[in-house]
Design a protein around this motif. Structure first.
Motif, PDB file in Angstrom:
ATOM      1  N   GLY A  31      20.402  47.686  46.984  1.00 24.13           N
ATOM      2  CA  GLY A  31      20.582  46.288  47.342  1.00 24.13           C
ATOM      3  C   GLY A  31      20.516  46.055  48.838  1.00 24.13           C
ATOM      4  O   GLY A  31      19.887  45.101  49.305  1.00 24.13           O
ATOM      5  N   LEU A  32      21.154  46.930  49.607  1.00 25.77           N
ATOM      6  CA  LEU A  32      21.161  46.775  51.062  1.00 25.77           C
ATOM      7  C   LEU A  32      19.773  47.015  51.658  1.00 25.77           C
ATOM      8  O   LEU A  32      19.396  46.383  52.637  1.00 25.77           O
ATOM      9  N   LEU A  35      18.026  43.801  51.052  1.00 28.33           N
ATOM     10  CA  LEU A  35      18.618  42.751  51.872  1.00 28.33           C
ATOM     11  C   LEU A  35      18.209  42.871  53.337  1.00 28.33           C
ATOM     12  O   LEU A  35      18.003  41.851  54.019  1.00 28.33           O
ATOM     13  N   MET A  36      18.044  44.105  53.808  1.00 28.19           N
ATOM     14  CA  MET A  36      17.631  44.335  55.197  1.00 28.19           C
ATOM     15  C   MET A  36      16.123  44.182  55.385  1.00 28.19           C
ATOM     16  O   MET A  36      15.619  44.273  56.505  1.00 28.19           O
ATOM     17  N   GLY A  37      15.401  43.985  54.268  1.00 29.69           N
ATOM     18  CA  GLY A  37      13.960  43.768  54.363  1.00 29.69           C
ATOM     19  C   GLY A  37      13.141  45.028  54.485  1.00 29.69           C
ATOM     20  O   GLY A  37      11.999  44.988  54.977  1.00 29.69           O
ATOM     21  N   ASP A  38      13.689  46.164  54.025  1.00 35.03           N
ATOM     22  CA  ASP A  38      12.960  47.430  54.091  1.00 35.03           C
ATOM     23  C   ASP A  38      12.328  47.752  52.740  1.00 35.03           C
ATOM     24  O   ASP A  38      12.739  47.221  51.705  1.00 35.03           O
ATOM     25  N   ARG A  39      11.353  48.630  52.760  1.00 38.00           N
ATOM     26  CA  ARG A  39      10.715  49.066  51.525  1.00 38.00           C
ATOM     27  C   ARG A  39      11.648  49.992  50.755  1.00 38.00           C
ATOM     28  O   ARG A  39      12.353  50.813  51.337  1.00 38.00           O
ATOM     29  N   PHE A  40      11.620  49.872  49.422  1.00 35.64           N
ATOM     30  CA  PHE A  40      12.482  50.687  48.569  1.00 35.64           C
ATOM     31  C   PHE A  40      11.878  52.060  48.290  1.00 35.64           C
ATOM     32  O   PHE A  40      12.584  53.020  48.059  1.00 35.64           O
ATOM     33  N   THR A  41      10.547  52.144  48.330  1.00 35.72           N
ATOM     34  CA  THR A  41       9.875  53.401  48.026  1.00 35.72           C
ATOM     35  C   THR A  41       8.602  53.534  48.855  1.00 35.72           C
ATOM     36  O   THR A  41       8.052  52.532  49.325  1.00 35.72           O
ATOM     37  N   ARG A  42       8.161  54.761  49.041  1.00 34.18           N
ATOM     38  CA  ARG A  42       6.931  55.032  49.786  1.00 34.18           C
ATOM     39  C   ARG A  42       5.804  55.498  48.861  1.00 34.18           C
ATOM     40  O   ARG A  42       4.812  56.053  49.313  1.00 34.18           O
ATOM     41  N   ILE A  43       5.965  55.250  47.559  1.00 37.02           N
ATOM     42  CA  ILE A  43       4.940  55.650  46.599  1.00 37.02           C
ATOM     43  C   ILE A  43       3.665  54.850  46.855  1.00 37.02           C
ATOM     44  O   ILE A  43       3.720  53.648  47.128  1.00 37.02           O
ATOM     45  N   SER A  44       2.518  55.520  46.778  1.00 36.92           N
ATOM     46  CA  SER A  44       1.239  54.874  47.042  1.00 36.92           C
ATOM     47  C   SER A  44       0.998  53.711  46.075  1.00 36.92           C
ATOM     48  O   SER A  44       1.396  53.763  44.905  1.00 36.92           O
ATOM     49  N   THR A  45       0.337  52.679  46.584  1.00 37.64           N
ATOM     50  CA  THR A  45       0.018  51.531  45.741  1.00 37.64           C
ATOM     51  C   THR A  45      -1.041  51.867  44.687  1.00 37.64           C
ATOM     52  O   THR A  45      -1.327  51.041  43.815  1.00 37.64           O
ATOM     53  N   GLY A  67      18.150  41.849  46.769  1.00 40.99           N
ATOM     54  CA  GLY A  67      19.137  42.698  47.427  1.00 40.99           C
ATOM     55  C   GLY A  67      20.488  42.013  47.529  1.00 40.99           C
ATOM     56  O   GLY A  67      21.534  42.631  47.277  1.00 40.99           O
ATOM     57  N   LEU A  68      20.489  40.731  47.897  1.00 41.60           N
ATOM     58  CA  LEU A  68      21.727  39.974  48.016  1.00 41.60           C
ATOM     59  C   LEU A  68      22.444  39.894  46.667  1.00 41.60           C
ATOM     60  O   LEU A  68      23.680  40.037  46.598  1.00 41.60           O
ATOM     61  N   ALA A  69      21.686  39.674  45.598  1.00 45.12           N
ATOM     62  CA  ALA A  69      22.276  39.588  44.261  1.00 45.12           C
ATOM     63  C   ALA A  69      22.909  40.921  43.863  1.00 45.12           C
ATOM     64  O   ALA A  69      24.011  40.953  43.294  1.00 45.12           O
ATOM     65  N   GLN A  70      22.225  42.026  44.173  1.00 49.42           N
ATOM     66  CA  GLN A  70      22.758  43.342  43.836  1.00 49.42           C
ATOM     67  C   GLN A  70      24.042  43.635  44.609  1.00 49.42           C
ATOM     68  O   GLN A  70      25.031  44.106  44.038  1.00 49.42           O
ATOM     69  N   VAL A  71      24.037  43.369  45.895  1.00 47.98           N
ATOM     70  CA  VAL A  71      25.221  43.618  46.726  1.00 47.98           C
ATOM     71  C   VAL A  71      26.379  42.728  46.287  1.00 47.98           C
ATOM     72  O   VAL A  71      27.527  43.186  46.206  1.00 47.98           O
ATOM     73  N   THR A  72      26.086  41.469  45.984  1.00 47.41           N
ATOM     74  CA  THR A  72      27.129  40.539  45.537  1.00 47.41           C
ATOM     75  C   THR A  72      27.764  41.014  44.240  1.00 47.41           C
ATOM     76  O   THR A  72      28.999  40.990  44.094  1.00 47.41           O
ATOM     77  N   ALA A  73      26.934  41.436  43.288  1.00 49.51           N
ATOM     78  CA  ALA A  73      27.453  41.939  42.014  1.00 49.51           C
ATOM     79  C   ALA A  73      28.334  43.162  42.232  1.00 49.51           C
ATOM     80  O   ALA A  73      29.394  43.305  41.611  1.00 49.51           O
ATOM     81  N   GLY A  74      27.904  44.048  43.132  1.00 49.62           N
ATOM     82  CA  GLY A  74      28.690  45.244  43.428  1.00 49.62           C
ATOM     83  C   GLY A  74      30.042  44.902  44.032  1.00 49.62           C
ATOM     84  O   GLY A  74      31.074  45.456  43.637  1.00 49.62           O
ATOM     85  N   VAL A 159      38.151  47.897  50.640  1.00 49.29           N
ATOM     86  CA  VAL A 159      37.976  49.014  51.584  1.00 49.29           C
ATOM     87  C   VAL A 159      36.732  49.825  51.212  1.00 49.29           C
ATOM     88  O   VAL A 159      35.921  50.180  52.082  1.00 49.29           O
ATOM     89  N   TYR A 160      36.558  50.100  49.918  1.00 46.23           N
ATOM     90  CA  TYR A 160      35.384  50.844  49.471  1.00 46.23           C
ATOM     91  C   TYR A 160      34.097  50.088  49.815  1.00 46.23           C
ATOM     92  O   TYR A 160      33.126  50.678  50.294  1.00 46.23           O
ATOM     93  N   SER A 161      34.085  48.783  49.539  1.00 48.49           N
ATOM     94  CA  SER A 161      32.886  47.980  49.784  1.00 48.49           C
ATOM     95  C   SER A 161      32.492  48.008  51.259  1.00 48.49           C
ATOM     96  O   SER A 161      31.333  48.271  51.603  1.00 48.49           O
ATOM     97  N   ILE A 162      33.466  47.741  52.130  1.00 49.29           N
ATOM     98  CA  ILE A 162      33.195  47.739  53.571  1.00 49.29           C
ATOM     99  C   ILE A 162      32.744  49.120  54.030  1.00 49.29           C
ATOM    100  O   ILE A 162      31.806  49.255  54.834  1.00 49.29           O
ATOM    101  N   SER A 163      33.386  50.155  53.496  1.00 45.70           N
ATOM    102  CA  SER A 163      33.064  51.524  53.910  1.00 45.70           C
ATOM    103  C   SER A 163      31.656  51.925  53.482  1.00 45.70           C
ATOM    104  O   SER A 163      30.900  52.507  54.268  1.00 45.70           O
ATOM    105  N   PHE A 164      31.280  51.596  52.234  1.00 46.89           N
ATOM    106  CA  PHE A 164      29.948  51.952  51.748  1.00 46.89           C
ATOM    107  C   PHE A 164      28.863  51.214  52.528  1.00 46.89           C
ATOM    108  O   PHE A 164      27.815  51.785  52.842  1.00 46.89           O
ATOM    109  N   ILE A 165      29.117  49.946  52.825  1.00 44.64           N
ATOM    110  CA  ILE A 165      28.144  49.171  53.601  1.00 44.64           C
ATOM    111  C   ILE A 165      28.015  49.750  55.007  1.00 44.64           C
ATOM    112  O   ILE A 165      26.914  49.875  55.551  1.00 44.64           O
TER     113      ILE A 165
END
Length: 211
Positions: A31-32, A35-45, A67-74, A159-165
């Motif tokens: 999710g992060l 949310l940060m706008g990075d690619r999730f995988t480097r697998i060739s297209t 990403g925002l939806a995933q982080v929010t759910a978590g 505490v867990y949420s802040i720490s993992f982020i």
């Protein structure tokens, strides 16, 4: 064991609380990244999986929204207080992910997503008493109330949420020396939170059994 006994059993409650932590934290990395706008995988297209994720990445804001939806759910799952809403959000998002891993034949990943589906279904069933009015529209129904988890579990979840982020934002492998030390400190905070919260729960349980 009857449902009433299972739902009020302290061991069962402990398992559900930590299952929420586990399931909720599973969404933070992917999710992060979105949310940060990075690619999730480097697998060739050239590969269907790489092509699929590249198309999602190129969608722009939609990629960030996923990403925002995933982080929010978590985070909602971690808070315990809003865990039912988090579980429903998680179920909606994970159902799509699960079907994608099956459709695109992810090697081994479908096993992980299938286990996550089982876990989130358990969480939804655990709170089924809160959902029953939705399926009994315009009918009189007695909704059984169960006590929510103690506030200490909600504090631990925050505490867990802040720490993992924070751990995700750091790069202890390739980053500066201070990032490595901060990562170690955060890991110690996570461990201390787990030990303290569980010790308090154990102590309270002993007092309840032997007043």
């Amino acid at each position: 064991m009857k449902w009433e006994q299972l739902r009020t059993d302290s061991i069962s409650q402990w398992i559900i609380i930590h299952l929420r932590y586990l399931v909720g934290s599973a969404f933070f990395p992917s999710g992060l990244i979105k949310l940060m706008g990075d690619r999730f995988t480097r697998i060739s297209t050239d590969h269907p999986i790489g092509y699929f994720f590249e198309a999602l990445y190129q969608s722009g804001f939609y990629w960030n929204f996923l990403g925002l939806a995933q982080v929010t759910a978590g985070i909602l799952l971690m808070t315990q207080r809003f865990a039912t809403l988090g579980a429903l959000m998680f179920l909606a998002i994970l159902s799509n992910i699960w079907l994608i891993t099956l459709s695109l034949s992810f090697a081994g990943t479908w096993i992980i997503t299938s286990l996550m589906m089982i876990a989130v279904m358990i969480l939804v069933i655990w709170d089924k008493h809160k959902l029953l009015p939705l399926f009994n529209y315009n009918k009189a129904i007695m909704v059984k109330e169960y006590p929510d988890p103690d506030s200490r579990w909600g504090v631990a979840g925050v505490v867990y949420s802040i720490s993992f982020i924070a751990l995700f934002m750091l790069n202890p492998v390739k980053g500066e020396a201070y990032e490595k030390w901060l990562s170690i400190l955060i890991a110690l905070i996570i461990a201390a939170t787990f030990i303290i919260s569980n010790y308090q729960a154990y102590k309270n349980r002993k007092l309840a059994v032997n007043p």
